[in-house]
Scaffold this motif. Structure first.
Motif, PDB file in Angstrom:
ATOM      1  N   UNK A  50      38.944  45.699  31.372  1.00 30.51           N
ATOM      2  CA  UNK A  50      39.406  45.687  32.760  1.00 30.51           C
ATOM      3  C   UNK A  50      38.443  44.998  33.731  1.00 30.51           C
ATOM      4  N   UNK A  51      37.154  45.007  33.427  1.00 35.08           N
ATOM      5  CA  UNK A  51      36.185  44.342  34.300  1.00 35.08           C
ATOM      6  C   UNK A  51      36.338  42.823  34.294  1.00 35.08           C
ATOM      7  N   UNK A  52      36.984  42.284  33.271  1.00 35.19           N
ATOM      8  CA  UNK A  52      37.098  40.834  33.142  1.00 35.19           C
ATOM      9  C   UNK A  52      38.450  40.290  33.598  1.00 35.19           C
ATOM     10  N   UNK A  53      39.329  41.156  34.041  1.00 38.90           N
ATOM     11  CA  UNK A  53      40.671  40.710  34.409  1.00 38.90           C
ATOM     12  C   UNK A  53      40.653  39.676  35.534  1.00 38.90           C
ATOM     13  N   UNK A  54      39.740  39.814  36.462  1.00 42.29           N
ATOM     14  CA  UNK A  54      39.682  38.858  37.577  1.00 42.29           C
ATOM     15  C   UNK A  54      39.312  37.451  37.107  1.00 42.29           C
ATOM     16  N   UNK A  61      50.254  34.006  35.500  1.00 40.89           N
ATOM     17  CA  UNK A  61      49.611  34.461  34.267  1.00 40.89           C
ATOM     18  C   UNK A  61      49.189  35.903  34.508  1.00 40.89           C
ATOM     19  N   UNK A  62      50.023  36.818  34.037  1.00 40.96           N
ATOM     20  CA  UNK A  62      49.791  38.229  34.314  1.00 40.96           C
ATOM     21  C   UNK A  62      49.373  39.016  33.081  1.00 40.96           C
ATOM     22  N   UNK A  63      49.587  38.469  31.934  1.00 41.32           N
ATOM     23  CA  UNK A  63      49.281  39.187  30.700  1.00 41.32           C
ATOM     24  C   UNK A  63      48.254  38.401  29.891  1.00 41.32           C
ATOM     25  N   UNK A  64      47.395  39.086  29.148  1.00 47.53           N
ATOM     26  CA  UNK A  64      46.412  38.380  28.312  1.00 47.53           C
ATOM     27  C   UNK A  64      47.080  37.446  27.299  1.00 47.53           C
TER      28      UNK A  64
END
Length: 171
Positions: A50-54, A61-64
């Protein structure tokens, strides 16, 4: 993996390859592909933090999975499988490490990711390394992974048989 070094392996057209170098090339390439899939899985594990989502989430692009497909040039099904494997990385450390070392292919890993409980990781990876890609799903399918050992029952003490005497009592 092959014991051949990079200098011994031909890197030119197919006509340079002969029957003696073919096996070494296959082993070398397969090991490198498997290890690179392990690196791709490590990138996916990083994406899921979660820390890398930004760092990767953007407009449309909303999903990995979407990011992996776009950025790495892979198909949606491979991206889905990478995310599924990354989500189970903490549960299956031995299997993931075998992929990283090139001992297990990604196609061997996926049936394990989809079906194996965390407690069976060591047992399954030791078998999967010895099986072909098509044998691993059969192993997973034909084994009852939800089995638990029966709880021991309290045994009643065994009764001794009553000794019968052959003598008859007279009155």
């Amino acid at each position: 993996m092959s014991s051949t070094t990079v200098a011994e392996v031909p890197s030119g057209p197919v006509d340079v390859i002969d029957s003696t170098t073919f096996q070494g090339l296959c082993d070398d390439i397969a090991g490198h592909l498997n290890a690179q899939m392990g690196r791709m899985l490590d990138l996916t594990i990083w994406l899921l933090d979660p820390d890398n989502e930004h760092s990767w989430a953007a407009h449309d692009v909303w999903r990995p999975q979407q990011y992996l497909a776009w950025r790495c040039g892979i198909g949606p099904s491979l991206a889905d499988n990478l995310v599924a494997a990354a989500e189970r990385a903490d549960d299956l450390p031995q299997s993931i490490d075998a992929l990283r070392r090139g001992e297990l292919s990604f196609d061997q890993l996926m049936p394990i990711v989809r079906n194996i409980p965390a407690w069976a990781d060591d047992q399954v990876v030791s078998l999967a390394k010895k099986l072909t890609v098509s044998q691993v799903p059969r192993l997973v399918k034909n084994t009852d992974w939800h089995w638990t050992p029966p709880t021991p029952r309290h045994r009643r003490p065994r009764r001794r048989p009553i000794a019968r005497s052959r003598t008859r009592w007279r009155r």
